[in-house]
Design a protein around this motif. Structure first.
Motif, mmCIF file in Angstrom:
data_model
loop_
_atom_site.group_PDB
_atom_site.id
_atom_site.type_symbol
_atom_site.label_atom_id
_atom_site.label_comp_id
_atom_site.label_asym_id
_atom_site.label_seq_id
_atom_site.Cartn_x
_atom_site.Cartn_y
_atom_site.Cartn_z
ATOM 1 N N VAL A 1 66.574 31.797 -43.519
ATOM 2 C CA VAL A 1 66.564 31.535 -42.076
ATOM 3 C C VAL A 1 67.988 31.549 -41.530
ATOM 4 O O VAL A 1 68.277 32.153 -40.486
ATOM 5 N N GLY A 2 68.885 30.894 -42.263
ATOM 6 C CA GLY A 2 70.289 30.893 -41.850
ATOM 7 C C GLY A 2 70.893 32.283 -41.866
ATOM 8 O O GLY A 2 71.668 32.641 -40.975
ATOM 9 N N LEU A 3 70.525 33.080 -42.875
ATOM 10 C CA LEU A 3 71.052 34.441 -42.977
ATOM 11 C C LEU A 3 70.575 35.326 -41.835
ATOM 12 O O LEU A 3 71.344 36.122 -41.287
ATOM 13 N N LEU B 1 65.923 28.925 -51.049
ATOM 14 C CA LEU B 1 65.806 30.333 -50.663
ATOM 15 C C LEU B 1 65.265 30.482 -49.243
ATOM 16 O O LEU B 1 65.795 31.279 -48.449
ATOM 17 N N MET B 2 64.239 29.737 -48.897
ATOM 18 C CA MET B 2 63.627 29.870 -47.584
ATOM 19 C C MET B 2 64.560 29.384 -46.481
ATOM 20 O O MET B 2 64.748 30.053 -45.458
ATOM 21 N N VAL B 3 65.163 28.216 -46.686
ATOM 22 C CA VAL B 3 66.113 27.694 -45.694
ATOM 23 C C VAL B 3 67.319 28.617 -45.585
ATOM 24 O O VAL B 3 67.812 28.907 -44.490
ATOM 25 N N GLY B 4 67.807 29.101 -46.730
ATOM 26 C CA GLY B 4 68.954 29.999 -46.722
ATOM 27 C C GLY B 4 68.672 31.304 -46.012
ATOM 28 O O GLY B 4 69.535 31.837 -45.306
ATOM 29 N N ALA C 1 69.612 38.979 -45.960
ATOM 30 C CA ALA C 1 68.652 38.057 -45.359
ATOM 31 C C ALA C 1 67.231 38.378 -45.803
ATOM 32 O O ALA C 1 66.468 37.487 -46.215
ATOM 33 N N ALA C 2 66.853 39.652 -45.727
ATOM 34 C CA ALA C 2 65.495 40.055 -46.108
ATOM 35 C C ALA C 2 65.269 39.883 -47.608
ATOM 36 O O ALA C 2 64.172 39.499 -48.045
ATOM 37 N N ARG C 3 66.291 40.140 -48.410
ATOM 38 C CA ARG C 3 66.179 40.020 -49.865
ATOM 39 C C ARG C 3 65.965 38.565 -50.274
ATOM 40 O O ARG C 3 65.140 38.266 -51.148
ATOM 41 N N ILE C 4 66.700 37.652 -49.657
ATOM 42 C CA ILE C 4 66.559 36.235 -49.958
ATOM 43 C C ILE C 4 65.191 35.723 -49.502
ATOM 44 O O ILE C 4 64.549 34.909 -50.183
ATOM 45 N N LEU C 5 64.725 36.201 -48.335
ATOM 46 C CA LEU C 5 63.398 35.809 -47.852
ATOM 47 C C LEU C 5 62.315 36.283 -48.823
ATOM 48 O O LEU C 5 61.384 35.527 -49.156
ATOM 49 N N VAL D 1 72.716 25.923 -47.394
ATOM 50 C CA VAL D 1 73.776 26.333 -46.469
ATOM 51 C C VAL D 1 74.939 26.960 -47.228
ATOM 52 O O VAL D 1 75.449 28.023 -46.860
ATOM 53 N N PHE D 2 75.361 26.307 -48.314
ATOM 54 C CA PHE D 2 76.504 26.816 -49.076
ATOM 55 C C PHE D 2 76.103 27.962 -50.005
ATOM 56 O O PHE D 2 76.761 29.006 -50.031
ATOM 57 N N GLY D 3 75.025 27.774 -50.790
ATOM 58 C CA GLY D 3 74.680 28.733 -51.839
ATOM 59 C C GLY D 3 73.943 29.962 -51.376
ATOM 60 O O GLY D 3 74.008 31.007 -52.036
#
Length: 313
Positions: free
Chosen positions: A196-198, A191-194, A41-45, A77-79
């Motif tokens: 948040v989901g993570l 990346l940002m939306v993903g 989650a932190a890495r994607i953010l 959501v998927f990726g």
């Protein structure tokens, strides 16, 4: 596409594969020090913020049209959320060898989905390339230090398969969104939306997992920064750009290089052994990329056009 332009494009995709291969080593280090789901989650953010800063400084930011919103949300959501959640959970329950082999199905899965839903054309040589690449991935992943083969199936394997399938599906939505939004801007939103989901998933799966951030040593954060900014941030920009130009099916073929670069970086950095069979797998992967991307088809077509026409008297 002109040869020089194609060369630059394929070169950028190969750079992404190299970074993602090196990222395999980075993730091994990070997972050992930080809770896997929180780390993702932190890495994607971080990657999203890095790309956003880059785009803003270049004054290339743009608001997305309403028609693209659904594709961006589904791609995120998927990726991002789905793929990285399933990957983090699966890696904690199965072996790296089995995970790599299952993830090597990504090009085949993406190509099949592109053919079914996007009308992507397939020739016999491209089909041969898909399976040659898969064969190379098999050779690389099933011949480890102990020479053991992949055995059985477990819950962790199912999660890794779900991670692979989620990423393949996301490529289709990225292709659709890239027709309406610039790839760099698209990368920011996904990346940002993903992320948040993570983070939402992280709080559900491991409410106290955030404490691992505090106990991680300083050098781990250097690896974390390199992984998030370059492998994920820059890598996603270049990868999305290639999807918008040559399609998800052709681009996904290059993912077969990730196991090889991961293997090579593991040997050089972690000191793991590399078998002759794994090196042989690389030959299959190179053949798979050349065939599966349609490069051989284009070369043969060019030769046919240049061949002199024979006139019969």
């Amino acid at each position: 596409m002109r040869p020089l332009e194609a060369g630059k494009l394929y070169g950028s995709v190969m750079l992404v594969m190299l970074m993602w291969g090196l990222n395999v080593v980075a993730l091994k280090v990070l997972v050992a020090e930080i809770n896997p789901v929180y780390m993702q989650a932190a890495r994607i953010l971080l990657a999203g913020l890095s790309v956003a800063l880059f785009v803003f400084l270049r004054r290339e930011f743009e608001w997305v049209p309403r028609a693209a919103i659904k594709y961006i949300l589904l791609a995120a959501v998927f990726g991002m959320t789905g793929h990285h959640t399933f990957l983090a959970v699966g890696l904690s329950e199965t072996t790296a060898v089995k995970s790599s082999l299952i993830l090597a199905l990504l090009p085949i899965t993406t190509s099949l989905l592109a053919m079914i839903f996007l009308g992507d054309a397939f020739t016999k040589l491209r089909w041969l390339g898909v399976f040659a690449g898969f064969a190379g991935a098999v050779l690389i992943n099933v011949t480890g230090e102990d020479g053991g083969a992949v055995q059985g199936a477990a819950t962790g394997d199912a999660f890794i398969f779900a991670a692979m399938a989620a990423q393949a599906i996301s490529f289709l939505f990225i292709k659709k969104a890239s027709e309406l939004v610039a790839p760099r801007v698209l990368t920011i939103y996904t990346l940002m939306v993903g992320s948040v989901g993570l983070f939402a998933v992280s709080f559900i799966l491991a409410p106290s997992g955030w404490e691992s951030y505090i106990t991680a040593p300083g050098w781990v954060w250097l690896v974390f920064l390199l992984s998030g900014i370059f492998a994920t941030g820059l890598g996603q920009i270049l990868y999305n750009a290639s999807i918008s130009k040559i399609g998800p099916g052709k681009t996904a073929i290059f993912n077969n290089f990730v196991p090889f670069f991961g293997l090579l970086s593991s040997a050089l950095i972690l000191g793991e052994n590399v078998s002759p069979a794994q090196l042989g797998g690389f030959v299959f992967i190179v053949a798979g990329v050349l065939l599966g991307t349609g490069w051989v088809d284009q070369l043969l077509l060019k030769k046919r056009k240049q061949a002199p026409v024979k006139h019969h008297s």
